[in-house]
Design a protein around this motif. Structure first.
Motif, PDB file in Angstrom:
ATOM      1  N   LYS A  24     -98.738 -40.451  -3.042  1.00 14.33           N
ATOM      2  CA  LYS A  24     -99.778 -41.188  -3.756  1.00 14.33           C
ATOM      3  C   LYS A  24    -101.146 -40.983  -3.129  1.00 14.33           C
ATOM      4  O   LYS A  24    -102.131 -40.722  -3.833  1.00 14.33           O
ATOM      5  CB  LYS A  24     -99.425 -42.680  -3.793  1.00 14.33           C
ATOM      6  CG  LYS A  24     -98.274 -43.009  -4.741  1.00 14.33           C
ATOM      7  CD  LYS A  24     -97.948 -44.492  -4.717  1.00 14.33           C
ATOM      8  CE  LYS A  24     -96.804 -44.801  -5.671  1.00 14.33           C
ATOM      9  NZ  LYS A  24     -96.442 -46.250  -5.625  1.00 14.33           N
ATOM     10  N   ILE A  25    -101.238 -41.075  -1.801  1.00  6.19           N
ATOM     11  CA  ILE A  25    -102.556 -40.903  -1.195  1.00  6.19           C
ATOM     12  C   ILE A  25    -102.970 -39.431  -1.167  1.00  6.19           C
ATOM     13  O   ILE A  25    -104.158 -39.115  -1.227  1.00  6.19           O
ATOM     14  CB  ILE A  25    -102.644 -41.533   0.215  1.00  6.19           C
ATOM     15  CG1 ILE A  25    -101.665 -40.880   1.189  1.00  6.19           C
ATOM     16  CG2 ILE A  25    -102.451 -43.025   0.153  1.00  6.19           C
ATOM     17  CD1 ILE A  25    -101.910 -41.323   2.628  1.00  6.19           C
ATOM     18  N   PHE A  26    -101.977 -38.541  -1.119  1.00 11.91           N
ATOM     19  CA  PHE A  26    -102.326 -37.119  -1.210  1.00 11.91           C
ATOM     20  C   PHE A  26    -102.913 -36.813  -2.586  1.00 11.91           C
ATOM     21  O   PHE A  26    -103.881 -36.048  -2.700  1.00 11.91           O
ATOM     22  CB  PHE A  26    -101.107 -36.232  -0.960  1.00 11.91           C
ATOM     23  CG  PHE A  26    -101.400 -34.774  -1.196  1.00 11.91           C
ATOM     24  CD1 PHE A  26    -102.100 -34.025  -0.258  1.00 11.91           C
ATOM     25  CD2 PHE A  26    -101.000 -34.157  -2.382  1.00 11.91           C
ATOM     26  CE1 PHE A  26    -102.401 -32.693  -0.494  1.00 11.91           C
ATOM     27  CE2 PHE A  26    -101.301 -32.818  -2.619  1.00 11.91           C
ATOM     28  CZ  PHE A  26    -101.999 -32.084  -1.673  1.00 11.91           C
ATOM     29  N   ASN A  27    -102.334 -37.390  -3.635  1.00 17.51           N
ATOM     30  CA  ASN A  27    -102.851 -37.177  -4.985  1.00 17.51           C
ATOM     31  C   ASN A  27    -104.285 -37.680  -5.118  1.00 17.51           C
ATOM     32  O   ASN A  27    -105.112 -37.086  -5.815  1.00 17.51           O
ATOM     33  CB  ASN A  27    -101.954 -37.864  -6.008  1.00 17.51           C
ATOM     34  CG  ASN A  27    -100.652 -37.121  -6.234  1.00 17.51           C
ATOM     35  OD1 ASN A  27    -100.525 -35.946  -5.868  1.00 17.51           O
ATOM     36  ND2 ASN A  27     -99.675 -37.785  -6.813  1.00 17.51           N
ATOM     37  N   GLU A  28    -104.575 -38.794  -4.432  1.00 18.53           N
ATOM     38  CA  GLU A  28    -105.954 -39.308  -4.445  1.00 18.53           C
ATOM     39  C   GLU A  28    -106.892 -38.309  -3.782  1.00 18.53           C
ATOM     40  O   GLU A  28    -107.977 -38.022  -4.294  1.00 18.53           O
ATOM     41  CB  GLU A  28    -106.028 -40.646  -3.720  1.00 18.53           C
ATOM     42  CG  GLU A  28    -107.453 -41.183  -3.626  1.00 18.53           C
ATOM     43  CD  GLU A  28    -107.575 -42.395  -2.727  1.00 18.53           C
ATOM     44  OE1 GLU A  28    -108.698 -42.668  -2.244  1.00 18.53           O
ATOM     45  OE2 GLU A  28    -106.565 -43.067  -2.489  1.00 18.53           O
ATOM     46  N   LEU A  29    -106.455 -37.769  -2.660  1.00 18.94           N
ATOM     47  CA  LEU A  29    -107.263 -36.790  -1.943  1.00 18.94           C
ATOM     48  C   LEU A  29    -107.479 -35.542  -2.789  1.00 18.94           C
ATOM     49  O   LEU A  29    -108.587 -34.995  -2.860  1.00 18.94           O
ATOM     50  CB  LEU A  29    -106.574 -36.422  -0.631  1.00 18.94           C
ATOM     51  CG  LEU A  29    -107.351 -35.573   0.369  1.00 18.94           C
ATOM     52  CD1 LEU A  29    -108.592 -36.325   0.864  1.00 18.94           C
ATOM     53  CD2 LEU A  29    -106.465 -35.191   1.546  1.00 18.94           C
ATOM     54  N   GLY A  48    -111.130 -24.710   1.157  1.00 24.05           N
ATOM     55  CA  GLY A  48    -109.899 -24.687   1.927  1.00 24.05           C
ATOM     56  C   GLY A  48    -108.737 -25.303   1.170  1.00 24.05           C
ATOM     57  O   GLY A  48    -107.608 -24.817   1.237  1.00 24.05           O
ATOM     58  N   PHE A  49    -109.027 -26.361   0.429  1.00 24.22           N
ATOM     59  CA  PHE A  49    -107.974 -27.011  -0.356  1.00 24.22           C
ATOM     60  C   PHE A  49    -107.471 -26.086  -1.460  1.00 24.22           C
ATOM     61  O   PHE A  49    -106.255 -25.908  -1.643  1.00 24.22           O
ATOM     62  CB  PHE A  49    -108.501 -28.315  -0.969  1.00 24.22           C
ATOM     63  CG  PHE A  49    -107.472 -29.076  -1.751  1.00 24.22           C
ATOM     64  CD1 PHE A  49    -106.567 -29.913  -1.107  1.00 24.22           C
ATOM     65  CD2 PHE A  49    -107.393 -28.953  -3.134  1.00 24.22           C
ATOM     66  CE1 PHE A  49    -105.611 -30.608  -1.824  1.00 24.22           C
ATOM     67  CE2 PHE A  49    -106.447 -29.641  -3.865  1.00 24.22           C
ATOM     68  CZ  PHE A  49    -105.547 -30.475  -3.205  1.00 24.22           C
ATOM     69  N   GLU A  50    -108.386 -25.509  -2.201  1.00 23.01           N
ATOM     70  CA  GLU A  50    -107.993 -24.640  -3.320  1.00 23.01           C
ATOM     71  C   GLU A  50    -107.257 -23.391  -2.841  1.00 23.01           C
ATOM     72  O   GLU A  50    -106.346 -22.900  -3.513  1.00 23.01           O
ATOM     73  CB  GLU A  50    -109.224 -24.249  -4.136  1.00 23.01           C
ATOM     74  CG  GLU A  50    -109.851 -25.404  -4.901  1.00 23.01           C
ATOM     75  CD  GLU A  50    -108.907 -26.025  -5.928  1.00 23.01           C
ATOM     76  OE1 GLU A  50    -107.887 -25.404  -6.274  1.00 23.01           O
ATOM     77  OE2 GLU A  50    -109.186 -27.149  -6.377  1.00 23.01           O
ATOM     78  N   ALA A  51    -107.611 -22.890  -1.672  1.00 30.40           N
ATOM     79  CA  ALA A  51    -106.963 -21.686  -1.130  1.00 30.40           C
ATOM     80  C   ALA A  51    -105.699 -22.026  -0.337  1.00 30.40           C
ATOM     81  O   ALA A  51    -105.058 -21.127   0.204  1.00 30.40           O
ATOM     82  CB  ALA A  51    -107.945 -20.925  -0.241  1.00 30.40           C
ATOM     83  N   PHE A 160    -111.971 -43.442   2.111  1.00 30.95           N
ATOM     84  CA  PHE A 160    -110.653 -43.077   1.613  1.00 30.95           C
ATOM     85  C   PHE A 160    -109.797 -44.332   1.591  1.00 30.95           C
ATOM     86  O   PHE A 160    -110.102 -45.304   2.282  1.00 30.95           O
ATOM     87  CB  PHE A 160    -110.007 -41.993   2.496  1.00 30.95           C
ATOM     88  CG  PHE A 160    -108.784 -41.375   1.883  1.00 30.95           C
ATOM     89  CD1 PHE A 160    -108.857 -40.736   0.659  1.00 30.95           C
ATOM     90  CD2 PHE A 160    -107.543 -41.456   2.511  1.00 30.95           C
ATOM     91  CE1 PHE A 160    -107.732 -40.170   0.072  1.00 30.95           C
ATOM     92  CE2 PHE A 160    -106.414 -40.900   1.941  1.00 30.95           C
ATOM     93  CZ  PHE A 160    -106.517 -40.245   0.715  1.00 30.95           C
ATOM     94  N   SER A 161    -108.741 -44.332   0.802  1.00 33.07           N
ATOM     95  CA  SER A 161    -107.925 -45.533   0.653  1.00 33.07           C
ATOM     96  C   SER A 161    -107.149 -45.906   1.905  1.00 33.07           C
ATOM     97  O   SER A 161    -106.683 -47.033   2.033  1.00 33.07           O
ATOM     98  CB  SER A 161    -106.943 -45.365  -0.526  1.00 33.07           C
ATOM     99  OG  SER A 161    -107.649 -45.392  -1.745  1.00 33.07           O
ATOM    100  N   SER A 162    -107.000 -44.959   2.815  1.00 31.36           N
ATOM    101  CA  SER A 162    -106.336 -45.259   4.080  1.00 31.36           C
ATOM    102  C   SER A 162    -107.152 -44.667   5.227  1.00 31.36           C
ATOM    103  O   SER A 162    -108.047 -43.851   5.022  1.00 31.36           O
ATOM    104  CB  SER A 162    -104.913 -44.690   4.102  1.00 31.36           C
ATOM    105  OG  SER A 162    -104.919 -43.282   4.208  1.00 31.36           O
ATOM    106  N   PHE A 163    -106.837 -45.106   6.431  1.00 37.36           N
ATOM    107  CA  PHE A 163    -107.464 -44.578   7.641  1.00 37.36           C
ATOM    108  C   PHE A 163    -107.055 -43.116   7.774  1.00 37.36           C
ATOM    109  O   PHE A 163    -105.870 -42.787   7.835  1.00 37.36           O
ATOM    110  CB  PHE A 163    -106.956 -45.404   8.826  1.00 37.36           C
ATOM    111  CG  PHE A 163    -107.572 -45.079  10.147  1.00 37.36           C
ATOM    112  CD1 PHE A 163    -108.930 -45.232  10.370  1.00 37.36           C
ATOM    113  CD2 PHE A 163    -106.777 -44.653  11.203  1.00 37.36           C
ATOM    114  CE1 PHE A 163    -109.491 -44.960  11.607  1.00 37.36           C
ATOM    115  CE2 PHE A 163    -107.319 -44.386  12.445  1.00 37.36           C
ATOM    116  CZ  PHE A 163    -108.685 -44.534  12.650  1.00 37.36           C
ATOM    117  N   MET A 164    -108.031 -42.197   7.796  1.00 40.27           N
ATOM    118  CA  MET A 164    -107.739 -40.769   7.770  1.00 40.27           C
ATOM    119  C   MET A 164    -108.583 -40.032   8.810  1.00 40.27           C
ATOM    120  O   MET A 164    -109.765 -40.328   8.984  1.00 40.27           O
ATOM    121  CB  MET A 164    -108.015 -40.190   6.386  1.00 40.27           C
ATOM    122  CG  MET A 164    -107.739 -38.688   6.263  1.00 40.27           C
ATOM    123  SD  MET A 164    -107.958 -38.070   4.575  1.00 40.27           S
ATOM    124  CE  MET A 164    -109.750 -37.972   4.478  1.00 40.27           C
TER     125      MET A 164
END
Length: 248
Positions: A24-29, A48-51, A160-164
């Protein structure tokens, strides 16, 4: 069977069920990185995310030992992941605390990770945090650290929704921030996006590593009201538990 510690974007899709907090939090990211109507400020992070060059780890309570293990695993192969790589460590969302709570938690966590490091601090990096050449190190590597929290409101780029925590090896900036000309070219687009993304002007603490007036620690945890940055340690040593004076 060995438990996996870090994941690529592609691996997360099959590793976690849609109902898990990790997914769930990965999907938010992922939504933040991929938005075309609200462009995420860090263009290098988006690339970096797209690659699929970023790596991700999950620690329910951001336990320093767990983060240390993920960081060791990441650094071992980081240079093979691509030029826009970083390690993002995500924790489980919980009740939102104050910004000061997260600030203290950030520095405590960073110190806790440091306490597990069995590699000597690089001789070329000053021990004193309040110096132009200082940068947090782990495993002998210089690492730029970014903290995101649920308490950031005005500075949406740090929310972000959580401490990251995000860990960027210094070498990812090679060829990008080597000279003032290349640095200004690289950062101008990011600063332009920040102006559109945040509800507050860019922090005055943002600067270039090595500049006489720049302090790296001030950029790790940015305030939500552009107040002066603080850090509870003068240096990261194995005796930090006895060093509670703040940097002047």
């Amino acid at each position: 069977m060995t438990t996996k510690i870090i994941y690529s974007r592609v691996e997360i899709d099959s590793a976690f069920d849609a109902t898990t907090w990790q997914k769930k939090i990965f999907n938010e990211l992922a939504t933040n990185f991929r938005s075309r109507s609200r462009l995420f400020p860090c263009t290098f992070g988006v690339a970096g995310f797209e690659a699929d060059q970023l790596r991700f780890a999950f620690s329910e309570n951001m336990d320093p030992g767990e983060v240390s293990a993920a960081l060791k695993c990441y650094l071992k192969d980081a240079k093979s992941f691509g030029k826009n790589t970083s390690l993002l460590v995500l924790s489980r969302p919980g009740p939102i605390q104050s910004l000061e709570h997260y600030r203290a938690r950030f520095w405590s966590t960073l110190d806790g990770i440091h306490q597990t490091d069995d590699t000597e601090w690089p001789e070329t990096i000053p021990a004193q945090i309040d110096s132009a050449g200082w940068e947090w190190c782990f495993g002998g590597e210089q690492i730029f650290v970014v903290c995101n929290t649920p308490a950031h409101v005005n500075r949406q780029s740090r929310r972000f929704s959580s401490f990251m925590l995000t860990f960027q090896p210094r070498w990812v900036f090679n060829g990008i921030l080597d000279t003032r000309e290349t640095a200004e070219k690289a950062t101008s687009k990011i600063r332009s996006r920040i102006l559109q993304y945040d509800l507050i002007n860019p922090s005055q603490d943002l600067g270039l590593y090595g500049d006489p007036d720049n302090r790296e620690f001030a950029q790790y945890f940015l305030d939500d009201e552009n107040r002066a940055a603080t850090c509870p340690f003068h240096s990261f040593t194995k005796k930090n538990q006895n060093e509670e004076e703040k940097v002047a």
